[in-house]
Design a protein around this motif. Structure first.
Motif, PDB file in Angstrom:
ATOM      1  N   GLN A  97       0.815  -1.214   0.000  1.00  0.00           N
ATOM      2  CA  GLN A  97       0.000   0.000   0.000  1.00  0.00           C
ATOM      3  C   GLN A  97       0.850   1.265   0.000  1.00  0.00           C
ATOM      4  OE1 GLN A  97      -2.345  -1.231   3.544  1.00  0.00           O
ATOM      5  NE2 GLN A  97      -4.140  -0.764   2.299  1.00  0.00           N
ATOM      6  N   SER A  98       1.954   1.225   0.742  1.00  0.00           N
ATOM      7  CA  SER A  98       2.799   2.414   0.856  1.00  0.00           C
ATOM      8  C   SER A  98       3.836   2.531  -0.253  1.00  0.00           C
ATOM      9  CB  SER A  98       3.516   2.407   2.217  1.00  0.00           C
ATOM     10  OG  SER A  98       4.399   1.295   2.309  1.00  0.00           O
ATOM     11  N   GLY A  99       3.938   1.516  -1.114  1.00  0.00           N
ATOM     12  CA  GLY A  99       4.882   1.559  -2.219  1.00  0.00           C
ATOM     13  C   GLY A  99       6.300   1.184  -1.852  1.00  0.00           C
ATOM     14  N   ARG A 100       6.485   0.491  -0.713  1.00  0.00           N
ATOM     15  CA  ARG A 100       7.842   0.067  -0.334  1.00  0.00           C
ATOM     16  C   ARG A 100       8.324  -1.059  -1.237  1.00  0.00           C
ATOM     17  NH1 ARG A 100       8.529  -1.470   5.641  1.00  0.00           N
ATOM     18  NH2 ARG A 100      10.694  -1.601   4.912  1.00  0.00           N
ATOM     19  N   ASP A 102       6.990  -3.432  -5.016  1.00  0.00           N
ATOM     20  CA  ASP A 102       6.061  -3.474  -6.141  1.00  0.00           C
ATOM     21  C   ASP A 102       5.157  -4.695  -6.094  1.00  0.00           C
ATOM     22  OD1 ASP A 102       7.401  -1.174  -7.468  1.00  0.00           O
ATOM     23  OD2 ASP A 102       9.067  -2.604  -7.636  1.00  0.00           O
ATOM     24  N   LEU A 103       5.681  -5.810  -5.592  1.00  0.00           N
ATOM     25  CA  LEU A 103       4.918  -7.049  -5.495  1.00  0.00           C
ATOM     26  C   LEU A 103       5.094  -7.639  -4.099  1.00  0.00           C
ATOM     27  CD1 LEU A 103       5.811  -8.853  -8.871  1.00  0.00           C
ATOM     28  CD2 LEU A 103       3.667  -7.679  -8.311  1.00  0.00           C
ATOM     29  N   ALA A 104       4.018  -8.132  -3.535  1.00  0.00           N
ATOM     30  CA  ALA A 104       4.096  -8.927  -2.307  1.00  0.00           C
ATOM     31  C   ALA A 104       4.025 -10.387  -2.720  1.00  0.00           C
ATOM     32  CB  ALA A 104       2.945  -8.589  -1.368  1.00  0.00           C
ATOM     33  N   MET A 105       5.018 -11.168  -2.310  1.00  0.00           N
ATOM     34  CA  MET A 105       5.090 -12.558  -2.744  1.00  0.00           C
ATOM     35  C   MET A 105       4.276 -13.473  -1.824  1.00  0.00           C
ATOM     36  SD  MET A 105       9.045 -13.085  -3.970  1.00  0.00           S
ATOM     37  CE  MET A 105       9.782 -12.714  -2.372  1.00  0.00           C
ATOM     38  N   ALA A 106       3.681 -14.513  -2.453  1.00  0.00           N
ATOM     39  CA  ALA A 106       3.010 -15.599  -1.725  1.00  0.00           C
ATOM     40  C   ALA A 106       1.900 -15.086  -0.825  1.00  0.00           C
ATOM     41  CB  ALA A 106       4.028 -16.420  -0.937  1.00  0.00           C
ATOM     42  N   LEU A 107       1.060 -14.210  -1.374  1.00  0.00           N
ATOM     43  CA  LEU A 107      -0.008 -13.597  -0.588  1.00  0.00           C
ATOM     44  C   LEU A 107      -1.328 -14.322  -0.856  1.00  0.00           C
ATOM     45  CD1 LEU A 107       0.008 -11.147   1.338  1.00  0.00           C
ATOM     46  CD2 LEU A 107      -0.890  -9.789  -0.550  1.00  0.00           C
ATOM     47  N   ASN A 108      -1.953 -14.813   0.207  1.00  0.00           N
ATOM     48  CA  ASN A 108      -3.259 -15.446   0.073  1.00  0.00           C
ATOM     49  C   ASN A 108      -4.328 -14.371  -0.094  1.00  0.00           C
ATOM     50  OD1 ASN A 108      -1.444 -17.224   1.675  1.00  0.00           O
ATOM     51  ND2 ASN A 108      -3.139 -18.632   1.419  1.00  0.00           N
ATOM     52  N   THR A 110      -7.632 -12.902   0.619  1.00  0.00           N
ATOM     53  CA  THR A 110      -8.733 -12.921   1.573  1.00  0.00           C
ATOM     54  C   THR A 110      -9.609 -11.697   1.295  1.00  0.00           C
ATOM     55  OG1 THR A 110      -7.562 -11.606   3.221  1.00  0.00           O
ATOM     56  CG2 THR A 110      -7.248 -14.011   3.305  1.00  0.00           C
ATOM     57  N   PRO A 111     -10.864 -11.710   1.730  1.00  0.00           N
ATOM     58  CA  PRO A 111     -11.715 -10.524   1.520  1.00  0.00           C
ATOM     59  C   PRO A 111     -11.119  -9.253   2.104  1.00  0.00           C
ATOM     60  CG  PRO A 111     -13.054 -12.408   2.170  1.00  0.00           C
ATOM     61  CD  PRO A 111     -11.616 -12.836   2.313  1.00  0.00           C
ATOM     62  N   GLU A 112     -10.487  -9.368   3.277  1.00  0.00           N
ATOM     63  CA  GLU A 112      -9.891  -8.182   3.906  1.00  0.00           C
ATOM     64  C   GLU A 112      -8.734  -7.654   3.072  1.00  0.00           C
ATOM     65  OE1 GLU A 112     -12.073 -10.575   6.778  1.00  0.00           O
ATOM     66  OE2 GLU A 112     -10.432 -11.075   5.426  1.00  0.00           O
ATOM     67  N   ARG A 113      -7.860  -8.548   2.633  1.00  0.00           N
ATOM     68  CA  ARG A 113      -6.717  -8.123   1.825  1.00  0.00           C
ATOM     69  C   ARG A 113      -7.169  -7.582   0.468  1.00  0.00           C
ATOM     70  NH1 ARG A 113      -2.508 -13.149   2.969  1.00  0.00           N
ATOM     71  NH2 ARG A 113      -1.612 -12.327   4.900  1.00  0.00           N
ATOM     72  N   ALA A 114      -8.231  -8.167  -0.087  1.00  0.00           N
ATOM     73  CA  ALA A 114      -8.718  -7.719  -1.398  1.00  0.00           C
ATOM     74  C   ALA A 114      -9.231  -6.287  -1.344  1.00  0.00           C
ATOM     75  CB  ALA A 114      -9.806  -8.654  -1.905  1.00  0.00           C
ATOM     76  N   ARG A 115      -9.606  -5.824  -0.160  1.00  0.00           N
ATOM     77  CA  ARG A 115     -10.014  -4.419  -0.020  1.00  0.00           C
ATOM     78  C   ARG A 115      -8.806  -3.493   0.077  1.00  0.00           C
ATOM     79  NH1 ARG A 115     -14.289  -6.826   3.135  1.00  0.00           N
ATOM     80  NH2 ARG A 115     -13.079  -6.658   5.076  1.00  0.00           N
ATOM     81  N   ALA A 116      -7.633  -4.064   0.311  1.00  0.00           N
ATOM     82  CA  ALA A 116      -6.433  -3.249   0.526  1.00  0.00           C
ATOM     83  C   ALA A 116      -5.474  -3.273  -0.658  1.00  0.00           C
ATOM     84  CB  ALA A 116      -5.701  -3.722   1.780  1.00  0.00           C
ATOM     85  N   VAL A 117      -5.390  -4.406  -1.375  1.00  0.00           N
ATOM     86  CA  VAL A 117      -4.455  -4.552  -2.493  1.00  0.00           C
ATOM     87  C   VAL A 117      -5.138  -5.284  -3.637  1.00  0.00           C
ATOM     88  CG1 VAL A 117      -2.407  -4.593  -0.999  1.00  0.00           C
ATOM     89  CG2 VAL A 117      -3.523  -6.741  -1.621  1.00  0.00           C
ATOM     90  N   SER A 118      -4.519  -5.223  -4.816  1.00  0.00           N
ATOM     91  CA  SER A 118      -4.980  -6.002  -5.965  1.00  0.00           C
ATOM     92  C   SER A 118      -4.209  -7.319  -6.021  1.00  0.00           C
ATOM     93  CB  SER A 118      -4.754  -5.226  -7.266  1.00  0.00           C
ATOM     94  OG  SER A 118      -5.540  -4.054  -7.282  1.00  0.00           O
ATOM     95  N   PHE A 119      -4.847  -8.351  -6.560  1.00  0.00           N
ATOM     96  CA  PHE A 119      -4.233  -9.667  -6.628  1.00  0.00           C
ATOM     97  C   PHE A 119      -4.068 -10.134  -8.066  1.00  0.00           C
ATOM     98  CE2 PHE A 119      -5.591  -9.707  -2.267  1.00  0.00           C
ATOM     99  CZ  PHE A 119      -4.628 -10.478  -1.632  1.00  0.00           C
ATOM    100  N   ALA A 231      -1.066 -15.849  -4.416  1.00  0.00           N
ATOM    101  CA  ALA A 231      -0.811 -14.982  -5.568  1.00  0.00           C
ATOM    102  C   ALA A 231       0.174 -13.881  -5.211  1.00  0.00           C
ATOM    103  CB  ALA A 231      -2.133 -14.378  -6.046  1.00  0.00           C
ATOM    104  N   PHE A 232       0.437 -13.004  -6.187  1.00  0.00           N
ATOM    105  CA  PHE A 232       1.171 -11.766  -5.947  1.00  0.00           C
ATOM    106  C   PHE A 232       0.172 -10.678  -5.577  1.00  0.00           C
ATOM    107  CE2 PHE A 232       4.306 -13.763  -8.843  1.00  0.00           C
ATOM    108  CZ  PHE A 232       5.457 -13.601  -8.082  1.00  0.00           C
ATOM    109  N   GLY A 233       0.548  -9.824  -4.622  1.00  0.00           N
ATOM    110  CA  GLY A 233      -0.252  -8.659  -4.289  1.00  0.00           C
ATOM    111  C   GLY A 233       0.369  -7.405  -4.872  1.00  0.00           C
ATOM    112  N   MET A 234      -0.488  -6.486  -5.328  1.00  0.00           N
ATOM    113  CA  MET A 234      -0.044  -5.239  -5.949  1.00  0.00           C
ATOM    114  C   MET A 234      -0.808  -4.058  -5.372  1.00  0.00           C
ATOM    115  SD  MET A 234      -0.177  -6.615  -9.871  1.00  0.00           S
ATOM    116  CE  MET A 234      -1.498  -7.746  -9.435  1.00  0.00           C
ATOM    117  N   ASN A 235      -0.255  -2.866  -5.501  1.00  0.00           N
ATOM    118  CA  ASN A 235      -0.958  -1.658  -5.121  1.00  0.00           C
ATOM    119  C   ASN A 235      -2.227  -1.519  -5.965  1.00  0.00           C
ATOM    120  OD1 ASN A 235      -1.580   1.392  -5.168  1.00  0.00           O
ATOM    121  ND2 ASN A 235      -0.038   1.219  -3.572  1.00  0.00           N
ATOM    122  N   GLN A 236      -3.298  -1.026  -5.347  1.00  0.00           N
ATOM    123  CA  GLN A 236      -4.566  -0.912  -6.066  1.00  0.00           C
ATOM    124  C   GLN A 236      -4.534   0.107  -7.190  1.00  0.00           C
ATOM    125  OE1 GLN A 236      -7.502  -0.318  -2.929  1.00  0.00           O
ATOM    126  NE2 GLN A 236      -8.049  -2.484  -3.027  1.00  0.00           N
TER     127      GLN A 236
END
Length: 275
Positions: A97-100, A102-108, A110-119, A231-236
């Protein structure tokens, strides 16, 4: 007539301003993902440890695991270097979210995470399993379901901030939950018998079992607990075209059998490191 012409001019000016703002916004969005990565020459991947997804050799500080390999190969696809940034499971989403990174590795997902990042598309698939010592007198007999471990005298070790942490917290009413910062700490808790059960990803627990077959037993609930893609997580703010480029890369690797090969290689390496 003059009023009408004046109104048309004002309306046209407003439309031009809106279009200009939209263009500027889309330009900014485009520069926040792969174009920005290419300009920087580095794809930053947030790395929270969980074998065989993401592993780190403490002697060389080098990273391995099948998500690490996927990150390196996607960096090659973009024509840049892969750069791995240390984090933990409590902070990995905030770092996206803060741009530290580009990709978050091995991210499950979840509904909560899907509101915070793109998958991205899933790279692999996940469910929670439970590993315990077969000689533990508190777990004698057949341990077949969650009710058999959800007892007041049972302590379950889990990595803080993970999907398994959330799943166990929501599923258990009576057991004590021992939240620890990393995989090594949770395993040591079970090995030293400070905890009775280890809750972890099915692949991760299977590796630990293979390294300790003389005493460890795995119970996988039926129905599955927290079954989901990894999956990989990305900034929205990542544009849809960039998300689809990553998705196409993942699907190509999966369909070619390369993801399965990466998983096998990572599992073999993780088993060696546990010996």
């Amino acid at each position: 007539m003059r009023k009408f012409n004046k109104l048309r001019l004002v309306t046209a000016a407003c439309c031009t301003a809106v279009l200009g703002f939209s263009y500027a916004s889309s330009t900014i969005a485009a520069e926040t993902t792969w174009e920005q990565v290419k300009e920087a020459g580095s794809l930053r991947c947030g790395a929270a440890i969980a074998a065989p997804y993401v592993m780190k050799d403490p002697r060389s500080n080098s990273y391995s695991g099948f998500f690490v390999e996927m990150c390196r190969e996607f960096a090659d696809h973009l024509g840049v270097e892969a750069n791995f940034v240390d984090t933990n499971w409590d902070n990995i989403v905030a770092g996206v979210q803060s741009g530290r990174w580009d990709l978050a590795m091995a991210l499950n997902e979840t509904p909560e995470r899907a509101r915070a990042v793109s998958f991205s598309e899933p790279v692999s698939f996940y469910e929670v399993s439970f590993l315990y010592n077969k000689d533990n007198p508190k777990l004698s007999g057949d341990v077949a379901n969650l009710e058999d471990i959800d007892k007041a005298d049972i302590t379950i070790a889990v990595m803080s901030g993970t999907v398994q942490d959330k799943a166990v917290s929501e599923s258990m009413e009576n057991a004590n939950i021992m939240r620890l910062p990393g995989m090594d700490e949770t395993r040591l808790a079970v090995m030293s018998r400070r905890a009775d059960v280890l809750a972890d990803a099915n692949d991760t627990n299977l590796l630990f079992h293979h390294a300790n077959p003389e005493w460890s037993v795995i119970m996988t609930p039926d129905p599955s607990l927290a079954a989901q893609g990894v999956a990989f997580g990305m900034n929205q703010s990542t544009p849809e075209a960039d998300v689809q480029e990553l998705n196409a890369f993942i699907l190509e690797k999966r369909e070619a059998g390369e993801v399965d090969r990466m998983i096998d290689d990572a599992a073999a390496l993780a088993a060696q490191q546990m010996d």
